[in-house]
Design an enzyme around this catalytic site. Structure first.
Site, PDB file in Angstrom:
ATOM      1  N   LYS A 152       0.823  -1.220   0.000  1.00  0.00           N
ATOM      2  CA  LYS A 152       0.000   0.000   0.000  1.00  0.00           C
ATOM      3  C   LYS A 152       0.858   1.271   0.000  1.00  0.00           C
ATOM      4  O   LYS A 152       0.613   2.195  -0.768  1.00  0.00           O
ATOM      5  CB  LYS A 152      -0.948  -0.029   1.213  1.00  0.00           C
ATOM      6  CG  LYS A 152      -2.007  -1.121   1.091  1.00  0.00           C
ATOM      7  CD  LYS A 152      -2.844  -1.246   2.314  1.00  0.00           C
ATOM      8  CE  LYS A 152      -2.182  -1.990   3.449  1.00  0.00           C
ATOM      9  NZ  LYS A 152      -1.856  -3.407   3.202  1.00  0.00           N
ATOM     10  N   ILE A 153       1.880   1.303   0.869  1.00  0.00           N
ATOM     11  CA  ILE A 153       2.688   2.523   0.963  1.00  0.00           C
ATOM     12  C   ILE A 153       3.626   2.649  -0.236  1.00  0.00           C
ATOM     13  O   ILE A 153       3.753   3.724  -0.832  1.00  0.00           O
ATOM     14  CB  ILE A 153       3.473   2.553   2.305  1.00  0.00           C
ATOM     15  CG1 ILE A 153       2.490   2.612   3.476  1.00  0.00           C
ATOM     16  CG2 ILE A 153       4.434   3.730   2.345  1.00  0.00           C
ATOM     17  CD1 ILE A 153       3.107   2.422   4.850  1.00  0.00           C
ATOM     18  N   SER A 231      10.095   2.492   7.076  1.00  0.00           N
ATOM     19  CA  SER A 231       9.386   1.242   7.414  1.00  0.00           C
ATOM     20  C   SER A 231       9.674   0.770   8.829  1.00  0.00           C
ATOM     21  O   SER A 231       8.847   0.968   9.724  1.00  0.00           O
ATOM     22  CB  SER A 231       9.718   0.152   6.403  1.00  0.00           C
ATOM     23  OG  SER A 231       8.860   0.286   5.296  1.00  0.00           O
ATOM     24  N   ARG A 232      10.815   0.127   9.029  1.00  0.00           N
ATOM     25  CA  ARG A 232      11.195  -0.307  10.367  1.00  0.00           C
ATOM     26  C   ARG A 232      12.710  -0.241  10.490  1.00  0.00           C
ATOM     27  O   ARG A 232      13.428  -0.595   9.560  1.00  0.00           O
ATOM     28  CB  ARG A 232      10.726  -1.746  10.663  1.00  0.00           C
ATOM     29  CG  ARG A 232       9.230  -1.887  10.974  1.00  0.00           C
ATOM     30  CD  ARG A 232       8.830  -1.223  12.296  1.00  0.00           C
ATOM     31  NE  ARG A 232       7.394  -1.308  12.565  1.00  0.00           N
ATOM     32  CZ  ARG A 232       6.489  -0.399  12.213  1.00  0.00           C
ATOM     33  NH1 ARG A 232       6.868   0.697  11.574  1.00  0.00           N
ATOM     34  NH2 ARG A 232       5.222  -0.561  12.510  1.00  0.00           N
ATOM     35  N   ASP A 256      12.974   7.588   9.301  1.00  0.00           N
ATOM     36  CA  ASP A 256      11.861   7.932  10.198  1.00  0.00           C
ATOM     37  C   ASP A 256      11.737   6.858  11.270  1.00  0.00           C
ATOM     38  O   ASP A 256      10.900   6.962  12.161  1.00  0.00           O
ATOM     39  CB  ASP A 256      10.563   8.018   9.377  1.00  0.00           C
ATOM     40  CG  ASP A 256       9.373   8.470  10.211  1.00  0.00           C
ATOM     41  OD1 ASP A 256       9.487   9.536  10.856  1.00  0.00           O
ATOM     42  OD2 ASP A 256       8.338   7.762  10.235  1.00  0.00           O
ATOM     43  N   GLU A 261      14.727   2.752  18.567  1.00  0.00           N
ATOM     44  CA  GLU A 261      13.878   3.937  18.734  1.00  0.00           C
ATOM     45  C   GLU A 261      13.026   3.908  19.981  1.00  0.00           C
ATOM     46  O   GLU A 261      12.624   4.950  20.486  1.00  0.00           O
ATOM     47  CB  GLU A 261      13.000   4.148  17.496  1.00  0.00           C
ATOM     48  CG  GLU A 261      11.906   3.108  17.298  1.00  0.00           C
ATOM     49  CD  GLU A 261      11.032   3.414  16.081  1.00  0.00           C
ATOM     50  OE1 GLU A 261      11.564   3.633  14.986  1.00  0.00           O
ATOM     51  OE2 GLU A 261       9.801   3.433  16.237  1.00  0.00           O
ATOM     52  N   HIS A 293       9.630   8.752  13.877  1.00  0.00           N
ATOM     53  CA  HIS A 293       8.463   7.917  13.550  1.00  0.00           C
ATOM     54  C   HIS A 293       7.207   8.786  13.378  1.00  0.00           C
ATOM     55  O   HIS A 293       6.190   8.598  14.050  1.00  0.00           O
ATOM     56  CB  HIS A 293       8.236   6.842  14.619  1.00  0.00           C
ATOM     57  CG  HIS A 293       7.631   5.590  14.044  1.00  0.00           C
ATOM     58  ND1 HIS A 293       8.143   4.339  14.289  1.00  0.00           N
ATOM     59  CD2 HIS A 293       6.559   5.395  13.231  1.00  0.00           C
ATOM     60  CE1 HIS A 293       7.413   3.436  13.651  1.00  0.00           C
ATOM     61  NE2 HIS A 293       6.456   4.051  12.998  1.00  0.00           N
ATOM     62  N   GLN A 294       7.327   9.677  12.444  1.00  0.00           N
ATOM     63  CA  GLN A 294       6.337  10.733  12.261  1.00  0.00           C
ATOM     64  C   GLN A 294       5.546  10.554  10.965  1.00  0.00           C
ATOM     65  O   GLN A 294       4.572  11.266  10.717  1.00  0.00           O
ATOM     66  CB  GLN A 294       7.145  12.057  12.223  1.00  0.00           C
ATOM     67  CG  GLN A 294       6.402  13.300  11.981  1.00  0.00           C
ATOM     68  CD  GLN A 294       7.338  14.472  11.735  1.00  0.00           C
ATOM     69  OE1 GLN A 294       8.495  14.471  12.158  1.00  0.00           O
ATOM     70  NE2 GLN A 294       6.852  15.479  11.050  1.00  0.00           N
ATOM     71  N   ALA A 295       5.980   9.582  10.145  1.00  0.00           N
ATOM     72  CA  ALA A 295       5.431   9.503   8.791  1.00  0.00           C
ATOM     73  C   ALA A 295       3.912   9.322   8.783  1.00  0.00           C
ATOM     74  O   ALA A 295       3.221   9.819   7.902  1.00  0.00           O
ATOM     75  CB  ALA A 295       6.102   8.376   8.010  1.00  0.00           C
TER      76      ALA A 295
END
Ligand code: NAI
Length: 330
Positions: A152-153, A231-232, A256, A261, A293-295
């Site tokens: 999807k992304i 992603s991760r 991100d 994190e 982690h703002q996306a």
């Protein structure tokens, strides 16, 4: 029915309170781990986020407390021991598609920022420094962008990238027939790494692709490649990338997400001493852009997350399958 939220932030409360009709909501700022399970009392649902740790031990404790549903208010579920949840008959749901566009747009925002250095220009001009030295970027038009993971992304990102006139190389374990019909060029991972000017990661983190961007992969890439990871964190071997930044193999890095994190992101640590030397080293590079982690963080996404999560919990507790949220194990 009571839902206990962990790692909750003020904006979680705003959006969940807005859409909640049926549940009693309890918010805890702290992350879920074995030490906090004791706060639960008559709670059938825990609602967690990306950095809550739901390993086997924690899920066993949740089970002892009578928890029946683990609701992830995010898409990724690499932090949940699904086998243990299944064995203990605990349902797990997530929000698989709250807003792919939010993440894709942030990915492009990071790429444009690091390339055209608008973050530096903003500060410079405020200091009445109108010089252009050091702000040189390159055209995205005509460049080759490698997209790893075309779900999807990845798909939403490719749509944006098309508008910039870039060439796209795609890699996915399961190439999408509809995308091939639209002319998307699927290649091997090796070809993507070798031929891309910019590489963007949009696949989930799995045991198979942990550290997929490591020294060996970096060696295959073009000199000066730009890497973006929304992603991760575990997809990237951070120490190897630091070496590649030092040798200028990597021309720019946008992240991100970061492997460690959970100790940093979503917190204001401005008065603290950061003990993580790796992120400090990363932050010292002028060609590294980090967001915390703002996306996903748009109004549309938070509305969708709250509505789908509450809806899924209602449907699972009524024995019905959720409409949008994918109930992985019920
Ligand atoms: P998706 O499930 O729609 O697509 C993932 C794609 O990756 C699938 O096509 C799958 O076949 C492919 N894939 C799986 N393993 C792969 C591998 N080893 N190599 C290449 N392709 C592989 O997922 P979606 O919604 O596009 O999300 C992708 C990831 O983005 C999530 O797993 C999550 O980790 C991350 N994410 C990050 C957010 C943020 O705020 N930074 C927000 C939401 C998701």
């Amino acid at each position: 029915m009571k839902i206990a939220f962990f790692s909750s932030q003020p904006y979680d409360k705003v959006f969940f309170d807005k859409y909640n009709r049926n549940f009693q909501l309890e918010y805890y700022e702290t992350a879920l781990d074995k030490n906090i399970v004791n706060v639960l009392n008559n709670t059938e649902v825990v609602c967690v986020f990306v950095n809550d740790k739901l390993n086997g031990e924690v899920i066993e404790l949740l089970h002892e407390k009578g928890v029946k549903i683990i609701a992830l208010r995010c898409a990724g579920f690499n932090n949940v021991d699904l086998e243990t949840a299944k064995r203990l008959n605990i349902a797990v749901c997530r929000v698989p598609a709250y807003s792919p566009e939010a993440v894709a747009e942030h990915t492009m925002a990071m790429l444009l920022t690091i390339n055209r250095k608008t973050h530096k220009a903003y500060n410079r001009v405020r200091e009445q420094n109108f010089s252009l030295n050091g702000l040189l970027g390159f055209n995205l038009h005509g460049k080759t962008i490698g997209v790893i993971g075309t779900g999807k992304i990845g798909k939403a990102f490719m749509n944006i990238v098309k508008g910039f006139g870039c060439n796209i190389l795609a890699y996915d374990l399961f190439p999408d027939k509809a995308l091939i019909d639209q002319g998307i060029n699927y290649v091997s991972l090796e070809t993507l790494l070798k031929q891309s000017d910019i590489i963007s990661l949009h696949c989930p983190l799995t045991p198979q692709n942990h550290y997929m961007i490591n020294a060996e992969a970096l060696l295959q890439m073009k000199n000066g490649v730009t890497i973006i990871n929304t992603s991760r964190g575990g997809l990237i071997h951070t120490i190897d990338v630091i070496e590649a930044l030092k040798s200028k193999k990597v021309g720019a890095l946008c992240i991100d997400v970061y492997e460690q994190e959970e100790k940093l992101f979503f917190k204001d640590l401005s008065e603290n001493i950061i003990e993580d030397d790796t992120i400090q080293r990363l932050m010292s590079f002028p060609n590294v852009l980090i967001t915390a982690h703002q996306a996903f963080f748009t109004e549309e996404a938070l509305s969708e997350i709250a509505q789908v999560t509450l809806d899924s919990i209602g449907k699972i507790s009524n024995g019905k399958m959720a409409k949008n949220a994918e109930v992985m194990l019920a």
